[in-house]
Design a protein around this motif. Structure first.
Motif, PDB file in Angstrom:
ATOM      1  N   SER A   1     -50.847  -0.134 -61.578  1.00 37.90           N
ATOM      2  CA  SER A   1     -50.738   0.871 -60.520  1.00 37.90           C
ATOM      3  C   SER A   1     -51.457   0.404 -59.253  1.00 37.90           C
ATOM      4  N   PHE A   2     -50.905   0.786 -58.099  1.00 34.57           N
ATOM      5  CA  PHE A   2     -51.478   0.417 -56.806  1.00 34.57           C
ATOM      6  C   PHE A   2     -51.306   1.568 -55.814  1.00 34.57           C
ATOM      7  N   SER A   3     -52.165   1.584 -54.797  1.00 36.43           N
ATOM      8  CA  SER A   3     -51.857   2.336 -53.591  1.00 36.43           C
ATOM      9  C   SER A   3     -50.957   1.437 -52.741  1.00 36.43           C
ATOM     10  N   VAL A   4     -50.318   2.000 -51.715  1.00 32.95           N
ATOM     11  CA  VAL A   4     -49.461   1.182 -50.850  1.00 32.95           C
ATOM     12  C   VAL A   4     -50.283   0.078 -50.192  1.00 32.95           C
ATOM     13  N   GLU A   5     -51.455   0.407 -49.707  1.00 32.99           N
ATOM     14  CA  GLU A   5     -52.310  -0.582 -49.043  1.00 32.99           C
ATOM     15  C   GLU A   5     -52.735  -1.686 -50.018  1.00 32.99           C
ATOM     16  N   GLU A   6     -53.114  -1.312 -51.233  1.00 30.37           N
ATOM     17  CA  GLU A   6     -53.533  -2.310 -52.218  1.00 30.37           C
ATOM     18  C   GLU A   6     -52.410  -3.282 -52.541  1.00 30.37           C
ATOM     19  N   LEU A   7     -51.208  -2.757 -52.735  1.00 26.78           N
ATOM     20  CA  LEU A   7     -50.089  -3.626 -53.086  1.00 26.78           C
ATOM     21  C   LEU A   7     -49.672  -4.489 -51.901  1.00 26.78           C
ATOM     22  N   ALA A   8     -49.715  -3.930 -50.695  1.00 29.21           N
ATOM     23  CA  ALA A   8     -49.341  -4.694 -49.501  1.00 29.21           C
ATOM     24  C   ALA A   8     -50.241  -5.909 -49.316  1.00 29.21           C
ATOM     25  N   ASN A   9     -51.491  -5.806 -49.737  1.00 32.98           N
ATOM     26  CA  ASN A   9     -52.463  -6.894 -49.558  1.00 32.98           C
ATOM     27  C   ASN A   9     -52.689  -7.706 -50.828  1.00 32.98           C
TER      28      ASN A   9
ATOM     29  N   THR B   1     -45.828   0.407 -45.207  1.00 36.73           N
ATOM     30  CA  THR B   1     -46.985   0.514 -44.316  1.00 36.73           C
ATOM     31  C   THR B   1     -46.548   0.529 -42.862  1.00 36.73           C
ATOM     32  N   ALA B   2     -45.582  -0.322 -42.506  1.00 33.54           N
ATOM     33  CA  ALA B   2     -45.116  -0.413 -41.120  1.00 33.54           C
ATOM     34  C   ALA B   2     -44.465   0.873 -40.648  1.00 33.54           C
ATOM     35  N   PHE B   3     -43.935   1.674 -41.581  1.00 37.60           N
ATOM     36  CA  PHE B   3     -43.247   2.910 -41.200  1.00 37.60           C
ATOM     37  C   PHE B   3     -43.992   4.156 -41.667  1.00 37.60           C
ATOM     38  N   ASN B   4     -45.317   4.047 -41.750  1.00 35.26           N
ATOM     39  CA  ASN B   4     -46.161   5.235 -41.927  1.00 35.26           C
ATOM     40  C   ASN B   4     -45.931   5.936 -43.258  1.00 35.26           C
ATOM     41  N   GLU B   5     -45.487   5.185 -44.287  1.00 30.42           N
ATOM     42  CA  GLU B   5     -45.227   5.760 -45.601  1.00 30.42           C
ATOM     43  C   GLU B   5     -46.289   5.256 -46.585  1.00 30.42           C
ATOM     44  N   THR B   6     -47.537   5.587 -46.335  1.00 29.38           N
ATOM     45  CA  THR B   6     -48.646   5.034 -47.114  1.00 29.38           C
ATOM     46  C   THR B   6     -49.157   5.975 -48.198  1.00 29.38           C
ATOM     47  N   HIS B   7     -48.533   7.129 -48.374  1.00 29.09           N
ATOM     48  CA  HIS B   7     -49.039   8.116 -49.340  1.00 29.09           C
ATOM     49  C   HIS B   7     -48.512   7.882 -50.759  1.00 29.09           C
TER      50      HIS B   7
ATOM     51  N   PRO C   1     -42.580  -6.730 -54.708  1.00 29.77           N
ATOM     52  CA  PRO C   1     -43.346  -5.485 -54.558  1.00 29.77           C
ATOM     53  C   PRO C   1     -44.254  -5.498 -53.323  1.00 29.77           C
ATOM     54  N   GLN C   2     -44.876  -6.653 -53.018  1.00 30.34           N
ATOM     55  CA  GLN C   2     -45.743  -6.733 -51.844  1.00 30.34           C
ATOM     56  C   GLN C   2     -44.958  -6.536 -50.547  1.00 30.34           C
ATOM     57  N   VAL C   3     -43.794  -7.148 -50.454  1.00 33.99           N
ATOM     58  CA  VAL C   3     -42.971  -7.027 -49.239  1.00 33.99           C
ATOM     59  C   VAL C   3     -42.534  -5.574 -49.041  1.00 33.99           C
ATOM     60  N   ILE C   4     -42.167  -4.918 -50.126  1.00 37.77           N
ATOM     61  CA  ILE C   4     -41.772  -3.508 -50.039  1.00 37.77           C
ATOM     62  C   ILE C   4     -42.943  -2.657 -49.569  1.00 37.77           C
ATOM     63  N   ALA C   5     -44.130  -2.897 -50.107  1.00 42.46           N
ATOM     64  CA  ALA C   5     -45.319  -2.141 -49.706  1.00 42.46           C
ATOM     65  C   ALA C   5     -45.658  -2.389 -48.237  1.00 42.46           C
ATOM     66  N   GLN C   6     -45.481  -3.609 -47.770  1.00 45.53           N
ATOM     67  CA  GLN C   6     -45.726  -3.921 -46.362  1.00 45.53           C
ATOM     68  C   GLN C   6     -44.745  -3.185 -45.457  1.00 45.53           C
ATOM     69  N   HIS C   7     -43.504  -3.086 -45.899  1.00 45.32           N
ATOM     70  CA  HIS C   7     -42.505  -2.340 -45.124  1.00 45.32           C
ATOM     71  C   HIS C   7     -42.867  -0.858 -45.045  1.00 45.32           C
TER      72      HIS C   7
ATOM     73  N   ARG D   1     -30.329  -7.394 -49.862  1.00 48.51           N
ATOM     74  CA  ARG D   1     -30.118  -6.512 -48.711  1.00 48.51           C
ATOM     75  C   ARG D   1     -31.405  -6.433 -47.905  1.00 48.51           C
ATOM     76  N   ILE D   2     -31.266  -6.050 -46.638  1.00 51.86           N
ATOM     77  CA  ILE D   2     -32.457  -5.873 -45.818  1.00 51.86           C
ATOM     78  C   ILE D   2     -33.120  -4.546 -46.188  1.00 51.86           C
ATOM     79  N   LEU D   3     -34.411  -4.442 -45.911  1.00 52.21           N
ATOM     80  CA  LEU D   3     -35.144  -3.231 -46.289  1.00 52.21           C
ATOM     81  C   LEU D   3     -34.984  -2.097 -45.293  1.00 52.21           C
ATOM     82  N   ASN D   4     -34.453  -2.374 -44.109  1.00 53.24           N
ATOM     83  CA  ASN D   4     -34.258  -1.293 -43.146  1.00 53.24           C
ATOM     84  C   ASN D   4     -33.351  -0.224 -43.746  1.00 53.24           C
ATOM     85  N   GLY D   5     -33.856   0.981 -43.796  1.00 49.94           N
ATOM     86  CA  GLY D   5     -33.159   2.092 -44.437  1.00 49.94           C
ATOM     87  C   GLY D   5     -33.892   2.601 -45.665  1.00 49.94           C
ATOM     88  N   LEU D   6     -34.797   1.786 -46.220  1.00 49.64           N
ATOM     89  CA  LEU D   6     -35.542   2.201 -47.412  1.00 49.64           C
ATOM     90  C   LEU D   6     -36.404   3.426 -47.135  1.00 49.64           C
ATOM     91  N   SER D   7     -37.119   3.425 -46.027  1.00 49.23           N
ATOM     92  CA  SER D   7     -37.987   4.564 -45.706  1.00 49.23           C
ATOM     93  C   SER D   7     -37.181   5.851 -45.588  1.00 49.23           C
TER      94      SER D   7
END
Length: 413
Positions: free
Chosen positions: A185-193, A161-167, A153-159, A128-134
Motif C-alpha cells: 500500500s502507498f499514498s500517491v506521494e509515496e508511490l510517485a517517489n 500528482t500533476a492533476f491534484n488527485e493526491t487523496h 505504478p510510479q508513472v500513474i502516481a506522478q500523473h 495508451r496515453i494517461l491523459n483522461g485518467l484523472s
C-alpha cells in the motif's frame, strides 16, 4: 462449429485449472499463446504458435489455423477482460469461439484486500496515453488500473500528482495467484517517489480518499475557481453564460469538443467534465493565456483537455472531427472559422457561438444566412448584486448573444 477455444490460465497453473481446461488443451490440434502459460501443460506435445513473434503476425496464424478447428488459445485470467477474447470474436465471430475463463486479476486483487467490487471501475493503461485518467477517476470510488512497462505504478502516481488527485489510497498487487505474490500500500506521494521495481505482472488498486471531485472544484464551478489573465475580470466566459453554453452543446461522455478562442479555458474545462471519456481541445493563440489554461486544467483535474497554442482556422485541420464546437473568440476570422467548424462538425453535432459586439452578431447572422442555416438565438442579460452604502443594488453585465445550431445528417451529405 467452434474452431477456437480460449483457456484462461491462472498464475498458479495446475492448482486452479479446471478439468475442462486441461482436457481442452490435451485434445487440441494446435495451442497458441505465451510460453509461460504452456509450462502448465507438460502433457501437450503438439504444435505451439508462440506469441513472442509479434501480436499481429501471431493472430493471423491463429486465424488461419482456426479454419481447420482444434485450436486452443492460452490467455491470462479471464480472456474477455482486456484480453485476447474480444479480438478473436471480432475476427471470426462469437459462434466460432468458446471461453473457459479463470479468475481475473482485479477479482483476485479485490479478494486479497477484502473489498466488495460490485461498484468498481476498470481502466487499462496498456498502450495508451494517461491523459483522461484523472477524468475517469471522477466517476467512481474504487478502481482497478491495469499497468504496462511504460505506465508503471510510479508513472500513474506522478500523473495523479500533476492533476491534484493526491487523496487516493493506492495498492500495488504483484504476481497475483503465484507463489511470489506481493501486495503493498502507498499514498500517491509515496508511490510517485518510489524507486521499487515492481513485477511486470501487477495491477494497481485505487480507493478514493475524498468526496471532493474535479480537484475539489466540483462541476459547473464558479468564476473564483479559475485563474484569469489580467485585467481584473480576465478573458473568461462568466459562470451563468458558461453554464448555458455547456448545456447548449449537448455534450456526451465520449464526445470530442472544440473550444475556439478559449481565453482562460473555463468552457473547455467544464466541457471536459461532461466529456469525461472523450477529449476537449482548447484553441488559443494569445500567448499570455497559455499558462492560465494549463494552470486551470490542472487545478480542475481535467487531463482530457489539450491546449492548442495556434491560431484558428489554420490549426483546426489537424484536430479530430468534433461532436460539439464553441466559438468564443475569432481574432477577425469569424467567417473562415465558422465555415471550417461547420464542415468538420460531425452529424448531429452542435455549434454554439457567443457574441458581445453588434459587429460580431452581424457576422454570425450573415454567415448563417449565406449557408441557409436557421440559428437559435438567445440574448442573455445578467445582473449581479453590488453594495451601495448600506444597501444592495443590481449591476447589469454586458448582454450576450448566444447562437446555436445542430448539424443534421442531410447537411453533412
Amino acid at each position: 462449429m467452434v474452431s477456437i477455444t480460449v483457456v484462461g490460465v491462472p498464475e498458479d497453473g495446475c492448482l486452479s485449472l479446471s478439468s475442462r481446461a486441461v482436457s481442452a488443451v490435451s485434445s487440441a490440434r494446435i495451442v497458441a499463446g505465451h510460453p509461460r502459460h504452456l509450462t502448465w501443460f507438460p502433457q501437450y506435445k503438439g504444435e505451439f504458435i508462440n506469441m513472442a513473434q509479434g501480436f499481429s503476425r501471431w493472430l493471423n496464424f491463429v486465424i488461419e489455423e482456426s479454419e481447420e478447428g482444434g485450436v486452443v488459445v492460452l490467455a491470462s485470467g479471464d480472456p474477455l477482460f482486456y484480453g485476447i477474447g474480444n479480438s478473436l470474436v471480432k475476427k471470426i465471430g462469437i459462434e466460432q469461439v468458446r471461453f473457459i475463463p479463470s479468475v481475473s486479476s482485479p477479482q483476485l486483487a479485490f479478494s486479497r484486500l477484502g473489498l466488495p467490487w460490485n461498484d468498481a471501475r476498470f481502466y487499462s493503461c496498456h498502450a495508451r496515453i494517461l491523459n483522461g485518467l484523472s477524468c475517469q477517476l471522477q466517476q467512481g470510488d474504487l478502481f482497478a488500473l491495469l499497468t504496462d512497462h511504460v505506465h508503471t505504478p510510479q508513472v500513474i502516481a506522478q500523473h495523479l500528482t500533476a492533476f491534484n488527485e493526491t487523496h487516493w489510497k493506492l495498492v500495488v498487487c504483484e504476481n497475483l495467484g503465484s507463489n511470489d505474490e506481493n501486495i503493498t500500500s502507498f499514498s500517491v506521494e509515496e508511490l510517485a517517489n518510489s524507486s521499487i521495481e515492481f513485477s511486470s505482472l501487477n495491477i494497481l488498486v485505487a480507493q478514493r480518499g475524498s468526496n471532493l471531485r474535479w480537484g475539489g472544484q466540483g462541476q459547473f464551478s464558479n468564476d473564483e475557481s479559475y485563474e484569469k489573465r489580467m485585467p481584473k475580470n480576465g478573458l473568461i466566459t462568466k459562470q451563468a453564460v458558461r453554464n448555458l453554453v455547456v448545456t447548449s452543446l449537448s455534450i456526451q461522455p465520449e464526445a470530442t469538443v472544440w473550444d475556439i478562442g478559449s481565453g482562460s479555458g473555463s468552457v473547455a474545462i467544464e466541457a471536459g467534465k461532461l466529456a469525461w471519456k472523450g477529449q476537449v481541445f482548447a484553441v488559443e493563440c494569445n500567448e499570455p493565456c497559455f499558462h492560465v489554461i494549463k494552470s486551470n486544467k490542472q487545478v480542475h483535474a481535467t487531463d482530457n483537455v489539450a491546449l492548442i497554442c495556434e491560431k484558428a482556422p489554420q490549426c483546426l485541420k489537424s484536430l479530430p472531427n468534433p461532436d460539439a464546437i464553441f466559438v468564443g473568440g475569432t481574432r477577425g476570422e469569424m467567417d473562415s472559422i465558422l465555415s471550417c467548424a461547420w464542415h468538420r462538425l460531425n452529424p448531429n453535432g452542435r455549434l454554439v457561438v457567443s457574441a458581445v459586439t453588434i459587429d460580431t452578431v452581424t457576422e454570425v447572422y450573415l454567415w448563417a444566412k449565406e449557408n441557409d442555416l436557421t440559428l437559435s438565438v438567445q440574448i442573455i442579460n445578467i445582473s449581479q448584486t453590488q453594495p451601495l452604502a448600506h444597501y444592495q443594488r443590481y449591476q447589469a453585465e454586458n448582454p450576450i448573444h448566444l447562437f446555436s445550431v445542430t448539424k443534421t445528417l442531410q447537411e453533412n451529405l
